[in-house]
Design a protein around this motif. Structure first.
Motif, PDB file in Angstrom:
ATOM      1  N   ASN A 217      33.059  44.471  38.559  1.00  9.84           N
ATOM      2  CA  ASN A 217      32.399  43.225  38.145  1.00  9.84           C
ATOM      3  C   ASN A 217      31.281  43.518  37.141  1.00  9.84           C
ATOM      4  O   ASN A 217      31.107  42.791  36.154  1.00  9.84           O
ATOM      5  CB  ASN A 217      31.833  42.492  39.362  1.00  9.84           C
ATOM      6  N   TYR A 218      30.525  44.563  37.399  1.00 12.35           N
ATOM      7  CA  TYR A 218      29.414  44.934  36.516  1.00 12.35           C
ATOM      8  C   TYR A 218      29.926  45.275  35.116  1.00 12.35           C
ATOM      9  O   TYR A 218      29.402  44.788  34.106  1.00 12.35           O
ATOM     10  CB  TYR A 218      28.668  46.120  37.117  1.00 12.35           C
ATOM     11  N   LEU A 219      30.967  46.099  35.046  1.00 13.59           N
ATOM     12  CA  LEU A 219      31.494  46.521  33.746  1.00 13.59           C
ATOM     13  C   LEU A 219      32.237  45.390  33.041  1.00 13.59           C
ATOM     14  O   LEU A 219      32.195  45.293  31.811  1.00 13.59           O
ATOM     15  CB  LEU A 219      32.431  47.720  33.924  1.00 13.59           C
ATOM     16  N   ASN A 220      32.898  44.538  33.792  1.00 15.41           N
ATOM     17  CA  ASN A 220      33.649  43.429  33.202  1.00 15.41           C
ATOM     18  C   ASN A 220      32.734  42.481  32.441  1.00 15.41           C
ATOM     19  O   ASN A 220      33.133  41.854  31.456  1.00 15.41           O
ATOM     20  CB  ASN A 220      34.398  42.673  34.302  1.00 15.41           C
ATOM     21  N   GLU A 221      31.488  42.386  32.869  1.00 15.19           N
ATOM     22  CA  GLU A 221      30.519  41.492  32.221  1.00 15.19           C
ATOM     23  C   GLU A 221      29.770  42.168  31.067  1.00 15.19           C
ATOM     24  O   GLU A 221      29.125  41.469  30.269  1.00 15.19           O
ATOM     25  CB  GLU A 221      29.503  41.005  33.258  1.00 15.19           C
ATOM     26  N   ARG A 222      29.871  43.508  30.965  1.00 16.01           N
ATOM     27  CA  ARG A 222      29.018  44.218  30.000  1.00 16.01           C
ATOM     28  C   ARG A 222      29.748  45.103  28.995  1.00 16.01           C
ATOM     29  O   ARG A 222      29.286  45.263  27.876  1.00 16.01           O
ATOM     30  CB  ARG A 222      27.992  45.067  30.770  1.00 16.01           C
TER      31      ARG A 222
ATOM     32  N   LYS B 237      35.320  48.093  27.034  1.00 19.38           N
ATOM     33  CA  LYS B 237      35.892  49.442  26.908  1.00 19.38           C
ATOM     34  C   LYS B 237      35.746  50.224  28.211  1.00 19.38           C
ATOM     35  O   LYS B 237      36.715  50.805  28.709  1.00 19.38           O
ATOM     36  CB  LYS B 237      35.209  50.183  25.756  1.00 19.38           C
ATOM     37  N   ALA B 238      34.539  50.237  28.773  1.00 17.97           N
ATOM     38  CA  ALA B 238      34.305  50.972  30.019  1.00 17.97           C
ATOM     39  C   ALA B 238      35.080  50.353  31.171  1.00 17.97           C
ATOM     40  O   ALA B 238      35.578  51.064  32.058  1.00 17.97           O
ATOM     41  CB  ALA B 238      32.808  51.004  30.332  1.00 17.97           C
ATOM     42  N   TYR B 239      35.187  49.029  31.158  1.00 17.58           N
ATOM     43  CA  TYR B 239      35.938  48.330  32.208  1.00 17.58           C
ATOM     44  C   TYR B 239      37.401  48.762  32.195  1.00 17.58           C
ATOM     45  O   TYR B 239      37.988  49.058  33.247  1.00 17.58           O
ATOM     46  CB  TYR B 239      35.833  46.823  31.993  1.00 17.58           C
TER      47      TYR B 239
ATOM     48  N   VAL C  38      46.107  46.567  34.026  1.00 13.74           N
ATOM     49  CA  VAL C  38      45.752  47.264  32.791  1.00 13.74           C
ATOM     50  C   VAL C  38      46.516  46.745  31.579  1.00 13.74           C
ATOM     51  O   VAL C  38      45.977  46.719  30.461  1.00 13.74           O
ATOM     52  CB  VAL C  38      46.005  48.788  32.962  1.00 13.74           C
ATOM     53  N   LEU C  39      47.744  46.310  31.758  1.00  7.84           N
ATOM     54  CA  LEU C  39      48.648  45.988  30.647  1.00  7.84           C
ATOM     55  C   LEU C  39      48.054  45.065  29.588  1.00  7.84           C
ATOM     56  O   LEU C  39      48.034  45.418  28.403  1.00  7.84           O
ATOM     57  CB  LEU C  39      49.952  45.411  31.193  1.00  7.84           C
TER      58      LEU C  39
ATOM     59  N   TYR D 149      27.436  56.813  30.003  1.00  7.28           N
ATOM     60  CA  TYR D 149      26.395  55.779  29.912  1.00  7.28           C
ATOM     61  C   TYR D 149      26.702  54.603  30.840  1.00  7.28           C
ATOM     62  O   TYR D 149      25.914  54.272  31.734  1.00  7.28           O
ATOM     63  CB  TYR D 149      26.254  55.306  28.470  1.00  7.28           C
ATOM     64  N   TRP D 150      27.839  53.960  30.620  1.00  7.23           N
ATOM     65  CA  TRP D 150      28.165  52.778  31.419  1.00  7.23           C
ATOM     66  C   TRP D 150      28.589  53.133  32.833  1.00  7.23           C
ATOM     67  O   TRP D 150      28.354  52.374  33.782  1.00  7.23           O
ATOM     68  CB  TRP D 150      29.254  51.953  30.728  1.00  7.23           C
TER      69      TRP D 150
END
Length: 284
Positions: free
Chosen positions: A122-127, A130-132, A186-187, A222-223
């Motif tokens: 959830n954290y990465l999806n909002e920020r 690429k990292a998500y 992922v697709l 970083y992320w």
């Protein structure tokens, strides 16, 4: 060839990053100690067991909280010794089994529970898109960080929904026997990333806000560190792969299939199974 540090001079300049990695690890961690305690290769060849045992004790005293460092030292020590053997500077064929890690044996991985995993996503999806995506590829497809960051567009087959990695291009402990299936999660994100990529790498390096198209992303620390801290759960990025493998085996995937897809040995599978059985005992 008198001194041990001369082994650095035979590192292959053609293998990507081999010389740089070997110099950084051997020069910083092995040469200072071996140069003092073992001035010649001949002496090392005849008393390597005693020398390595002493070095293990030395490393434990220097880095008690970093057992993985000794594993890296061993890897590049063996690499250098194999090249020394080809040059006929030594007569023994060394393998990693000649240099046991003893109490430095590293656990195969940690299973990340659903709650902190969801917080990370959830954290990465909002920020960071690429990292998500990178975390999803590790968590749902069991990909290693090196495989993700060095992934090339040509290695992705959307028609068959799979990734065909070039084993000669990546340094992994065990190559995969079959392509990596692309998961439903992922697709669509992978297609968007593929279409937007302007160079050969899916995740090119970024310096000063500018993409360097002929170089892959160096790391994703970083992320990943921020997301892990937000979730309040201490884990490594590699634990995402371990979690994926554990979930696959617990869900009924045959061990032989898992070994081919994930590129892992029978010993690794047995250790993961031990984790699963332990978790089941804790739940009951």
């Amino acid at each position: 060839m008198e001194t041990f540090d001369l082994l650095l001079k035979i590192q292959s300049s053609k293998a990507m990053n081999t010389r740089v990695q070997a110099e950084a690890i051997v020069l910083n961690h092995l040469v200072p100690w071996f140069s003092k305690n073992c001035p010649t290769l001949d002496k090392f060849q005849t008393s390597y067991e005693e020398i390595w045992s002493s070095y293990v004790a030395f490393s434990k005293a220097q880095n008690p909280k970093k057992p993985r460092m000794l594993g890296h030292d061993r890897r590049y020590l063996v690499m250098a010794l194999r090249r020394a053997r080809k040059k006929e500077w030594i007569t023994k064929d060394f393998t990693k089994n000649d240099f046991p890690l003893m109490e430095f044996s590293e656990p195969i991985g940690k299973h990340i529970p659903d709650e902190p995993m969801q917080k990370i996503l959830n954290y990465l999806n909002e920020r960071s898109d690429k990292a998500y995506l990178q975390v999803l590829m590790a968590y749902t497809m069991g990909m290693r960080i090196s495989e993700i960051l060095h992934l090339k567009k040509e290695e992705i087959d959307f028609e068959n929904r799979e990734i065909n990695l070039d084993p000669k291009r990546l340094k992994t402990r065990r190559a995969r026997k079959v392509p990596i299936p692309i998961t439903n999660a992922v697709l669509p994100l992978l297609k968007e990333r593929h279409e937007a990529a302007r160079g050969e790498y899916l995740f090119p390096s970024v310096i000063g806000g500018k993409e360097i198209l002929d170089k892959p992303q160096r790391d994703n620390a970083y992320w990943w560190k921020k997301a892990r801290k937000h979730a309040g759960f201490k884990c490594r990025f590699h634990d995402l792969r371990h979690t994926c493998l554990s979930n696959a085996l617990a869900g009924g995937m045959p061990p032989l299939t898992a070994s081919k897809i994930f590129g892992c040995t029978q010993a690794v599978l047995e250790r993961v199974y031990d984790h699963i059985r332990l978790k089941d005992r804790e739940l009951h």
